[in-house]
Design an enzyme around this catalytic site. Structure first.
Site, PDB file in Angstrom:
ATOM      1  N   CYS A 124      25.791  11.316 -16.743  1.00 15.47           N
ATOM      2  CA  CYS A 124      24.644  12.201 -16.554  1.00 15.47           C
ATOM      3  C   CYS A 124      23.997  12.078 -15.179  1.00 15.47           C
ATOM      4  CB  CYS A 124      23.610  11.939 -17.637  1.00 15.47           C
ATOM      5  SG  CYS A 124      24.303  11.980 -19.312  1.00 15.47           S
ATOM      6  N   HIS A 278      17.380  15.017 -15.661  1.00 17.96           N
ATOM      7  CA  HIS A 278      18.493  15.170 -16.595  1.00 17.96           C
ATOM      8  C   HIS A 278      17.945  15.536 -17.959  1.00 17.96           C
ATOM      9  CE1 HIS A 278      21.762  14.417 -19.248  1.00 17.96           C
ATOM     10  NE2 HIS A 278      21.314  13.251 -19.649  1.00 17.96           N
ATOM     11  N   ASN A 309      22.078  18.555 -24.299  1.00 14.78           N
ATOM     12  CA  ASN A 309      22.384  17.606 -23.232  1.00 14.78           C
ATOM     13  C   ASN A 309      23.794  17.884 -22.735  1.00 14.78           C
ATOM     14  OD1 ASN A 309      23.241  15.385 -21.737  1.00 14.78           O
ATOM     15  ND2 ASN A 309      22.272  13.878 -23.066  1.00 14.78           N
TER      16      ASN A 309
END
EC number: 2.3.1.180
Length: 353
Positions: A124, A278, A309
């Site tokens: 990420c 993020h 996500n």
């Protein structure tokens, strides 16, 4: 006889993001869909994560397909032809081949050959890692233009029946073109890792586990292969996390990293137009906003509600949504920060394209 002086590249004093593009796959997975696989509810998922839907790619759409779509949009946005690229960087943890890289295939698809091309495995934080490297390559004169892509098809590595991470994850891709600038457009990157927490997010099995089980099945004969595989029905590596440990680390440590990135850029919170973290969890985002004491004038990326996500793709996709909803942000400053498996992190202040 004196030693000859090595000729150096002509450097660019500054670099910036010139264009951005994204790819959102067509399949929309709702919380009610997710609850077919896990014992949960739409209300619980919304309260705990902020997610309402997540995008997932159909079987015939690959990581490369999404990366290509985002890249072509970014190149068009920047007004740059692929043949002008001096490097192609793809951040992904879901390309199904350990080698060759997704970046090499992407460069060929785009017509960027013979630009150097390589992948980043930084989960990420991968997009911010790519921005750091693209910025350095341009300012060093090693490349005039660099394509940085975050692309993930995490649905290939999900066990829908587990509760630690699968319901959070989505698919997608985002890309930017970095090039020379008359003024600073990318602040100094603050990045790093903490391998002591290596096991908090990762895969259930290694490829060596898959090999060993397959060999065991072969030794036992085709008739017994199903029975052998049945002993490890979920041998295919899928993602897991220690949610509480990751949450605490993200909330308390990443706010410090974000503050360091602001200091490194010489920017105060009130100078920002946007904060684009993020998209891991809405609660993490909200807590970071509080700790950074961001004024209400700073718009916050919250793409997670509709996209889930998407790991390395989450920051560029959230950036695109903010720019679409708030065109006034073009040319404004944004603080972006990525963090995830490794554990790794990266942050920088950028001028939005």
């Amino acid at each position: 006889m004196s030693t000859p002086t090595i000729k150096q590249h002509e450097a660019h004093e500054h670099a910036r993001i010139l264009g951005i593009g994204g790819y959102r796959p067509s399949v929309i997975v709702t919380n009610d869909d997710v609850c077919q696989w896990i014992d949960s509810s739409d209300e619980w998922i919304r309260q705990r994560t902020g997610i309402v839907t997540r995008r997932r790619a159909p079987e015939d759409v690959s990581v490369l397909d999404m990366a290509e779509g985002a890249s072509r949009e970014a190149l068009a946005s920047a007004g740059i032809d692929a043949s002008q690229l001096g490097a192609v960087i793809v951040s992904t943890v879901s390309h199904p081949y350990a080698t060759p890289s997704a970046a090499a295939a992407l460069a060929d698809r785009l017509g960027a050959t013979p630009a150097p091309a390589y992948d980043i495995s930084a989960a990420c934080a991968g997009y911010c890692y790519g921005i750091a490297q693209g910025d350095a390559l341009v300012r060093a004169g090693t490349a005039d233009y660099v394509l940085v892509v975050g692309a993930e098809k995490l649905s290939d590595f999900i066990d829908n029946t587990e509760r630690s991470i699968s319901f959070l994850l989505g698919d997608g891709a985002g890309a930017v073109v970095i090039g020379p600038s008359d003024t600073p457009g990318i602040g100094r990157s603050v990045w790093g890792s903490d391998g002591s927490k290596w096991s908090t997010i990762g895969m259930t099995h290694s490829l060596l586990d898959v090999r060993d089980l397959s060999e065991e099945a072969e030794r036992n004969g085709a008739s017994n292969a199903a029975a052998v595989l049945g002993t490890e029905a979920k041998i295919w590596p899928t993602l897991r996390q220690d949610g509480q440990s990751v949450f605490r680390w993200a909330v308390w440590e990443m706010a410090k990293v974000a503050k360091r990135a602001l200091e490194a850029a010489g920017i105060e919170p009130e100078d920002l137009g946007a904060f684009i973290p993020h998209q891991a969890n809405m609660r993490i985002i909200d807590e970071m906003v509080k700790q950074l004491k961001l004024p209400e004038t700073v718009l916050v990326g919250r793409d997670i509600a509709e996209s889930g996500n998407t790991s390395a793709a989450s920051i560029p996709l959230a950036t695109i949504r903010l720019l679409e909803e708030h065109p006034e942000l073009h040319g404004k400053l944004a603080l972006q920060i990525g963090f995830g498996a490794g554990l790794v992190f990266g942050a920088q202040v950028v001028t939005l394209p």
